[in-house]
Scaffold this motif. Sequence first.
Motif, PDB file in Angstrom:
ATOM      1  N   LYS A 212       0.819  -1.210   0.000  1.00 60.38           N
ATOM      2  CA  LYS A 212       0.000   0.000   0.000  1.00 60.38           C
ATOM      3  C   LYS A 212       0.854   1.262   0.000  1.00 60.38           C
ATOM      4  O   LYS A 212       0.491   2.275  -0.609  1.00 60.38           O
ATOM      5  CB  LYS A 212      -0.932  -0.005   1.212  1.00 60.38           C
ATOM      6  CG  LYS A 212      -1.912   1.163   1.235  1.00 60.38           C
ATOM      7  CD  LYS A 212      -2.868   1.069   2.410  1.00 60.38           C
ATOM      8  CE  LYS A 212      -3.855   2.232   2.402  1.00 60.38           C
ATOM      9  NZ  LYS A 212      -4.809   2.147   3.542  1.00 60.38           N
TER      10      LYS A 212
ATOM     11  N   LYS B  26      -3.611  -2.713  -0.533  1.00 60.36           N
ATOM     12  CA  LYS B  26      -2.966  -3.946  -0.102  1.00 60.36           C
ATOM     13  C   LYS B  26      -4.046  -4.999   0.114  1.00 60.36           C
ATOM     14  O   LYS B  26      -5.204  -4.813  -0.288  1.00 60.36           O
ATOM     15  CB  LYS B  26      -2.177  -3.722   1.190  1.00 60.36           C
ATOM     16  CG  LYS B  26      -3.036  -3.334   2.401  1.00 60.36           C
ATOM     17  CD  LYS B  26      -2.202  -3.222   3.663  1.00 60.36           C
ATOM     18  CE  LYS B  26      -3.085  -2.923   4.874  1.00 60.36           C
ATOM     19  NZ  LYS B  26      -2.286  -2.896   6.135  1.00 60.36           N
ATOM     20  N   SER B  27      -3.670  -6.116   0.713  1.00 64.38           N
ATOM     21  CA  SER B  27      -4.604  -7.206   1.055  1.00 64.38           C
ATOM     22  C   SER B  27      -5.212  -7.865  -0.176  1.00 64.38           C
ATOM     23  O   SER B  27      -6.297  -8.432  -0.112  1.00 64.38           O
ATOM     24  CB  SER B  27      -5.717  -6.707   1.994  1.00 64.38           C
ATOM     25  OG  SER B  27      -5.168  -6.093   3.145  1.00 64.38           O
TER      26      SER B  27
ATOM     27  N   ASP C 246      -9.264 -11.300  -2.487  1.00 63.52           N
ATOM     28  CA  ASP C 246      -9.368 -10.050  -1.760  1.00 63.52           C
ATOM     29  C   ASP C 246      -9.452 -10.362  -0.271  1.00 63.52           C
ATOM     30  O   ASP C 246     -10.443 -10.929   0.202  1.00 63.52           O
ATOM     31  CB  ASP C 246     -10.602  -9.277  -2.220  1.00 63.52           C
ATOM     32  CG  ASP C 246     -10.710  -7.884  -1.597  1.00 63.52           C
ATOM     33  OD1 ASP C 246     -10.055  -7.653  -0.555  1.00 63.52           O
ATOM     34  OD2 ASP C 246     -11.439  -7.044  -2.137  1.00 63.52           O
ATOM     35  N   GLY C 247      -8.417  -9.998   0.466  1.00 63.72           N
ATOM     36  CA  GLY C 247      -8.379 -10.298   1.894  1.00 63.72           C
ATOM     37  C   GLY C 247      -8.917  -9.193   2.775  1.00 63.72           C
ATOM     38  O   GLY C 247      -8.843  -9.302   3.997  1.00 63.72           O
ATOM     39  N   ASN C 248      -9.463  -8.130   2.183  1.00 60.90           N
ATOM     40  CA  ASN C 248      -9.876  -6.980   2.985  1.00 60.90           C
ATOM     41  C   ASN C 248     -10.991  -7.321   3.967  1.00 60.90           C
ATOM     42  O   ASN C 248     -11.109  -6.660   5.003  1.00 60.90           O
ATOM     43  CB  ASN C 248     -10.304  -5.839   2.071  1.00 60.90           C
ATOM     44  CG  ASN C 248      -9.105  -5.109   1.481  1.00 60.90           C
ATOM     45  OD1 ASN C 248      -8.402  -4.393   2.177  1.00 60.90           O
ATOM     46  ND2 ASN C 248      -8.859  -5.327   0.190  1.00 60.90           N
TER      47      ASN C 248
ATOM     48  N   HIS D  58      -9.024 -11.271   5.883  1.00 56.62           N
ATOM     49  CA  HIS D  58      -7.585 -11.527   5.970  1.00 56.62           C
ATOM     50  C   HIS D  58      -6.803 -10.278   5.588  1.00 56.62           C
ATOM     51  O   HIS D  58      -6.049 -10.267   4.611  1.00 56.62           O
ATOM     52  CB  HIS D  58      -7.196 -12.704   5.064  1.00 56.62           C
ATOM     53  CG  HIS D  58      -7.866 -13.990   5.425  1.00 56.62           C
ATOM     54  ND1 HIS D  58      -7.524 -14.721   6.545  1.00 56.62           N
ATOM     55  CD2 HIS D  58      -8.890 -14.666   4.823  1.00 56.62           C
ATOM     56  CE1 HIS D  58      -8.289 -15.809   6.608  1.00 56.62           C
ATOM     57  NE2 HIS D  58      -9.125 -15.787   5.580  1.00 56.62           N
ATOM     58  N   HIS D  59      -7.028  -9.199   6.344  1.00 58.14           N
ATOM     59  CA  HIS D  59      -6.349  -7.947   6.034  1.00 58.14           C
ATOM     60  C   HIS D  59      -4.838  -8.149   6.044  1.00 58.14           C
ATOM     61  O   HIS D  59      -4.288  -8.959   6.798  1.00 58.14           O
ATOM     62  CB  HIS D  59      -6.749  -6.850   7.029  1.00 58.14           C
ATOM     63  CG  HIS D  59      -6.320  -7.107   8.445  1.00 58.14           C
ATOM     64  ND1 HIS D  59      -5.101  -6.699   8.936  1.00 58.14           N
ATOM     65  CD2 HIS D  59      -6.950  -7.736   9.465  1.00 58.14           C
ATOM     66  CE1 HIS D  59      -4.999  -7.066  10.206  1.00 58.14           C
ATOM     67  NE2 HIS D  59      -6.097  -7.692  10.553  1.00 58.14           N
ATOM     68  N   THR D  60      -4.169  -7.427   5.205  1.00 58.86           N
ATOM     69  CA  THR D  60      -2.720  -7.490   5.018  1.00 58.86           C
ATOM     70  C   THR D  60      -2.282  -8.879   4.555  1.00 58.86           C
ATOM     71  O   THR D  60      -1.190  -9.343   4.883  1.00 58.86           O
ATOM     72  CB  THR D  60      -1.949  -7.076   6.292  1.00 58.86           C
ATOM     73  OG1 THR D  60      -2.598  -5.949   6.893  1.00 58.86           O
ATOM     74  CG2 THR D  60      -0.532  -6.665   5.971  1.00 58.86           C
ATOM     75  N   ILE D  61      -3.111  -9.561   3.784  1.00 53.79           N
ATOM     76  CA  ILE D  61      -2.662 -10.824   3.208  1.00 53.79           C
ATOM     77  C   ILE D  61      -1.579 -10.524   2.174  1.00 53.79           C
ATOM     78  O   ILE D  61      -1.663  -9.564   1.410  1.00 53.79           O
ATOM     79  CB  ILE D  61      -3.838 -11.629   2.603  1.00 53.79           C
ATOM     80  CG1 ILE D  61      -3.407 -13.084   2.382  1.00 53.79           C
ATOM     81  CG2 ILE D  61      -4.401 -10.994   1.335  1.00 53.79           C
ATOM     82  CD1 ILE D  61      -4.552 -14.034   2.126  1.00 53.79           C
ATOM     83  N   GLU D  62      -0.508 -11.315   2.224  1.00 56.59           N
ATOM     84  CA  GLU D  62       0.673 -11.054   1.399  1.00 56.59           C
ATOM     85  C   GLU D  62       1.513 -12.326   1.363  1.00 56.59           C
ATOM     86  O   GLU D  62       1.039 -13.400   1.743  1.00 56.59           O
ATOM     87  CB  GLU D  62       1.468  -9.875   1.980  1.00 56.59           C
ATOM     88  CG  GLU D  62       1.876 -10.078   3.426  1.00 56.59           C
ATOM     89  CD  GLU D  62       2.452  -8.839   4.093  1.00 56.59           C
ATOM     90  OE1 GLU D  62       2.619  -7.820   3.401  1.00 56.59           O
ATOM     91  OE2 GLU D  62       2.741  -8.894   5.300  1.00 56.59           O
TER      92      GLU D  62
ATOM     93  N   ALA E 175      -1.382 -13.353   6.909  1.00 52.73           N
ATOM     94  CA  ALA E 175      -2.304 -12.216   6.982  1.00 52.73           C
ATOM     95  C   ALA E 175      -2.294 -11.673   8.407  1.00 52.73           C
ATOM     96  O   ALA E 175      -1.762 -12.287   9.326  1.00 52.73           O
ATOM     97  CB  ALA E 175      -3.713 -12.626   6.569  1.00 52.73           C
TER      98      ALA E 175
END
Length: 525
Positions: free
Chosen positions: A156, A162-163, A186-188, A191-195, A212
């Motif tokens: 981001k 991101k995510s 889409d992890g928003n 699973h926020h901040t999935i990477e 995540a």
Amino acid sequence: MKNNSSEPVWQGDLENGYYRNPILFGDYSDPDVIRVGDDYYMVASSFNYMPGLPVLHSKDLVNWKVISYVVERLPFPNYDKPEYGKGVWAPSIRFHDGKFWVFFATPDEGIFMSTTTDPYKGWAPLTHVKKTRGWIDPCPFWDDDGNAYLVSAFAKSRIGFKSILHLSRMSPDGTCLLDEGVHIFDGNLNHHTIEGPKMYKRNGYYYIFAPAGGVKTGWQTVLRSKNIYGPYEDRIVMHQGKTNVNGPHQGGWVETQTGEHWFIHFQDRGPYGRIVHLQPMVWVDDWPVIGKDTENCGTGEPVDVYKKPDVGGVFPVQVPETSDDFDKNKLGLQWQWNANPQEKWYSLTERDGFLRLYALNNSNESGLLYHAPNILTQLFQAPEFTASAKLEFSPAQTGDKAGLVILGDEYMYLTIEKTEEGNKVACIYGSPSENGYREEVLESRTAESTTVIFRVDVRNGAVCSFSFSYDGENFVNAGRDFNATAGSWVGAKLGIFAMNTYSDSKGFADFDWVIVGKPGSTGRG
């Protein structure tokens, strides 16, 4: 003087058929792992430190040693100075078509790839797979039908979001992407901040293992689908649970020769960096469960002590190098410079058995150590240790200095410096300030000799105490206790240096040895 450095400062192998976590108490962050025959290979992030992208080898997934680096220097002039927090992010390693492949991204320049047939003998020059900004954490995947893909994530800070996980078609030779790709997850929502995605295929499912929730508090997510483009089901397969292992996630899955399954990941430990854990893994209904599933819910928790992997044999304890006598014609693999290295910074041949560091200007207007590219660093490898460095100081002009540093966002160092009043031994503290950085001289006294041993004791919690000696027997405390701090995405570093605050000099310091040993060890006289 007794040398206590032969015993490892940390080892995961308990030598009774079991291991303890972390298997590596070093900042090998964002690890990925593969098996090739009877050998295991791991790669990790290295950010601005060069050579970069360490490759480690093991025979049993517990005992590891650095064997090479993929990146000798990054091919951009801005990396000739410290670019803290930039550089090599989250690599992946694969073995395909008889070759080892490593992919990584730098957040501002794009995606890169290198290959080799023998990771002990060096890596091919980097291929710039995609020039882009904000694409991170690439992982290649070659499907059964011959098509190749690259799964990646987004930063981001560079791209504005991101995510999201992304899939692009890739040329089978890994040199370029064939399309702009599509978002596949889409992890928003959950699973926020999935990477950090790692892609695999098993029993007709495509799997993406992805961390995540953020570095310090996250969890390990696994996605699966019968179609590589999705839609993907998602499940949390490992979390902290009731353990004290915060944020257990981001790593790679590997299967042993005997059919066991294991997962390697990191845990963020602040000033110690992101240290490496090994978890048992099982498959239940085509879902992986990582660690110990104490609640029988499909989500595991990290183990503390566990039976070592069955790899068909027993292998000796092996740990990354730390101490160095500088008796070889090249630097040991424990050492990394603070930026792209230059040959003029040092010599291992001017004086046999010594590392000569030249007192060159550190190429920044402030003259502060924090901005110096020519600091030679290594990772912390244990929660507690003592590090000593013996040097002979040969200054040529005022401002020449050499010493031992603990480097992070805050830092402290012991130095011997030529001043207008003569040579001084000083302890100096550096920290962020409103105008960038500042340094404060905590203590300064006349140097009694140009040969000195600098020592730092690191205790639990990364509390550091500096001292010095002229005879190796009697040490004088200097400065005050210092709580080491993490740097930008990295743990604190142990470093040695020579430099001149004002201009290039013909002065230098000859380092006889650096000894890293158990707490209280004193190196050699």
